[in-house]
Enzyme design. Structure first.
Site, PDB file in Angstrom:
ATOM      1  CG  ASP A   1      -1.072  -2.761   6.627  1.00  0.00           C
ATOM      2  OD1 ASP A   1      -2.203  -3.109   7.058  1.00  0.00           O
ATOM      3  OD2 ASP A   1      -0.872  -1.692   6.017  1.00  0.00           O
TER       4      ASP A   1
ATOM      5  CE1 TYR B   1      -9.965   2.243   6.291  1.00  0.00           C
ATOM      6  CE2 TYR B   1      -9.438   3.401   8.322  1.00  0.00           C
ATOM      7  CZ  TYR B   1      -9.102   3.016   7.048  1.00  0.00           C
ATOM      8  OH  TYR B   1      -7.896   3.412   6.523  1.00  0.00           O
ATOM      9  CE  LYS B   2      -8.331  -1.043   4.605  1.00  0.00           C
ATOM     10  NZ  LYS B   2      -8.766  -0.230   3.473  1.00  0.00           N
TER      11      LYS B   2
ATOM     12  CG  PHE C   1      -2.000   1.005   1.160  1.00  0.00           C
ATOM     13  CD1 PHE C   1      -3.061   0.860   0.286  1.00  0.00           C
ATOM     14  CD2 PHE C   1      -1.956   2.128   1.965  1.00  0.00           C
ATOM     15  CE1 PHE C   1      -4.057   1.820   0.208  1.00  0.00           C
ATOM     16  CE2 PHE C   1      -2.956   3.091   1.899  1.00  0.00           C
ATOM     17  CZ  PHE C   1      -4.010   2.930   1.018  1.00  0.00           C
TER      18      PHE C   1
ATOM     19  NE  ARG D   1      -9.837  -2.708  -3.820  1.00  0.00           N
ATOM     20  CZ  ARG D   1      -9.433  -2.136  -2.697  1.00  0.00           C
ATOM     21  NH1 ARG D   1      -8.348  -2.562  -2.073  1.00  0.00           N
ATOM     22  NH2 ARG D   1     -10.102  -1.126  -2.176  1.00  0.00           N
TER      23      ARG D   1
HETATM   24  C1  LIG Z   1      -3.134  -1.936   3.504  1.00  0.00           C
HETATM   25  C2  LIG Z   1      -3.398  -0.559   4.017  1.00  0.00           C
HETATM   26  N1  LIG Z   1      -2.495   0.007   4.829  1.00  0.00           N
HETATM   27  C3  LIG Z   1      -2.681   1.251   5.307  1.00  0.00           C
HETATM   28  C4  LIG Z   1      -3.797   1.992   4.982  1.00  0.00           C
HETATM   29  C5  LIG Z   1      -3.894   3.410   5.474  1.00  0.00           C
HETATM   30  O1  LIG Z   1      -4.746   3.545   6.522  1.00  0.00           O
HETATM   31  P1  LIG Z   1      -4.997   5.000   7.177  1.00  0.00           P
HETATM   32  O2  LIG Z   1      -5.514   5.885   6.080  1.00  0.00           O
HETATM   33  O3  LIG Z   1      -6.057   4.723   8.184  1.00  0.00           O
HETATM   34  O4  LIG Z   1      -3.737   5.483   7.725  1.00  0.00           O
HETATM   35  C6  LIG Z   1      -4.776   1.425   4.154  1.00  0.00           C
HETATM   36  C7  LIG Z   1      -5.994   2.188   3.810  1.00  0.00           C
HETATM   37  O5  LIG Z   1      -6.837   1.795   3.060  1.00  0.00           O
HETATM   38  C8  LIG Z   1      -4.565   0.120   3.659  1.00  0.00           C
HETATM   39  O6  LIG Z   1      -5.446  -0.447   2.821  1.00  0.00           O
END
Ligand SMILES: Cc1ncc(COP(=O)(O)O)c(C=O)c1O
Length: 411
Positions: free
Chosen positions: A197, A222-223, A124, A371
């Site tokens: 992560d 939140y997912k 990410f 997706r």
């Molecule tokens: C794999 C992954 N890591 C990190 C994040 C970032 O999260 P945040 O915006 O809450 O910092 C996301 C957000 O969708 C994500 O999908």
């Protein structure tokens, strides 16, 4: 011609998790929501809990409510713990995923021999940005491994200069599910910490962090945990590491005695030292309900249905969509994928918009992926059938050509 609706109805009738859908607030019953991997839907119990927190705790209790709010992040962390293979006292809700990644990566490099960080070229972007910054703070750099790395791929870039291996357990793009135990083993052999992560894994796959010999983890709530937009992230620090690691944001919530208002920072001896400042209580309350709901349903049953939904979707994608320019970009072996399936198509963004206009909410990821996320507590087999039929219809009837090719601000 297959009777997909009939097949789906038979599968839904036999689904042991079918009743959980009613626990969510779904004001558009016809909507096929396949984006719970981005924003999980609203649990009914969350509406009531947030209302209570607003009216009674904040409204009536005022500042007196801090007695019950102060340790909420750690209390909810203990509800989440079993879902990710953690023990009590090892998880807390705090900050955002990106901030928690910064805190734990920096803490790990502060205690590690090496200053370089191994991550995936396709991780990410926020993770790559944060990890590059942390490595630079310690005089190191990123070492990139290819997408969906095996333990051997990681081993190939490891030496004493690496202090941390940080990867997503499930890829936000392809949905690939990595071998945490194998990667943990090679990292440990080279003296590097592992930081996972779990954003696309928590609440969808059993993470088994301790069994995998992992050191640290962070992730979104939140997912698949249905915590609500912008709900606080979680962090996990294995207990034996807690008093060895120091995080860089030495705020009062991490102090040993925060209401002692001491002149100098003394970190708490436990998971609290990884906290920073006053958390968003209303969002924390919402996150707690989403997590409780998932914990009550049980991650074993959730994973079993997730595998069944994604397997059926992939089978039907080959049958109905292969000839329409789609390819499956997600690992087809069930053990190697999480709970979303990405389909590659050259018109992925217009197709995403066309599907949304037909009541199938999916999302788009660069460069050309649609997706389809499956939240086992909410999604039905009927959603799989409808998504496949409407995706085929969009391309057969060229409906996507009516939508702009230019990417929207939010995809
Ligand atoms: C794999 C992954 N890591 C990190 C994040 C970032 O999260 P945040 O915006 O809450 O910092 C996301 C957000 O969708 C994500 O999908």
């Amino acid at each position: 011609v297959r009777d997909l609706a009939g097949e789906a109805a038979a599968r839904d009738a036999a689904d042991p998790l079918a009743g959980w859908r009613e626990r969510f607030h779904l004001p558009e019953p016809e909507l096929v929501y396949l984006d719970g991997n981005s924003l999980g839907p609203l649990p009914e119990q969350t509406r009531e809990a947030v209302r209570r927190a607003v009216d009674e705790e904040w409204g009536r209790g005022l500042v007196r409510s801090w007695d019950s709010w102060l340790h909420l992040g750690v209390e909810i962390g203990d509800v989440l713990g079993p879902l990710i293979g953690a023990e009590p006292g090892e998880v807390a809700l705090s900050d955002q995923t990106s901030v928690d990644l910064f805190k734990l990566a920096d803490a790990a490099l502060g205690a590690a021999g090496g200053a370089d960080i191994v991550t995936e070229a396709d991780n990410f972007p926020s993770d790559r940005y944060v990890l590059a910054g942390v490595a630079a703070r310690h005089g190191g750099r990123l070492r990139l491994v290819p997408p969906a790395p095996s333990a051997e791929d990681v081993a190939a870039v490891l030496d004493g200069g690496v202090g941390l291996v940080s990867l997503s357990l499930v890829s936000y793009r392809s949905g690939a599910f990595l071998d945490a135990a194998g990667i943990g083993e090679v990292a440990r052999r080279h003296g590097a910490f592992t930081l996972w992560d779990l954003s696309h894994a928590a609440g969808a796959v059993p993470c088994r962090l301790r069994d995998a010999g992992a050191d640290l983890a962070i992730g979104c709530t939140y997912k698949y945990l249905n915590g609500g937009p912008g709900a606080p992230a979680f962090l996990w620090v294995r207990r034996d590491l807690q008093d060895r690691l120091l995080q860089p944001i030495s705020g009062w919530f991490g102090h040993r005695d925060m209401f002692g208002f001491h002149d100098t920072y003394e970190p708490a001896p436990d998971i609290r030292r990884f906290l920073t400042g006053t958390p968003p209580i209303l969002s924390m309350v919402a996150a707690g309900e989403g997590i409780r709901l998932v914990a009550e349903a049980g991650i074993g049953a959730i994973r079993a249905k997730s595998v069944a939904l994604t397997s059926w979707f992939i089978e039907l994608a080959h049958e109905y969509l292969d000839g329409l320019g789609f390819t499956v970009a997600t690992p087809e072996e069930p053990d190697r994928r999480g709970s979303h399936v990405a389909l590659r198509h050259e018109a992925a963004w217009p197709v995403t918009q066309a599907l949304r206009s037909l009541g199938v909410i999916v999302d788009y990821r660069t460069p050309e992926l649609v997706r389809f996320g499956f939240s086992p507590l909410v999604n039905r087999y009927a959603d799989v059938a409808v998504a496949i039929e409407r995706t085929a219809r969009v391309v057969e009837e060229r409906r996507h050509e009516a939508f702009p090719a230019d990417r929207g601000e939010v995809t």
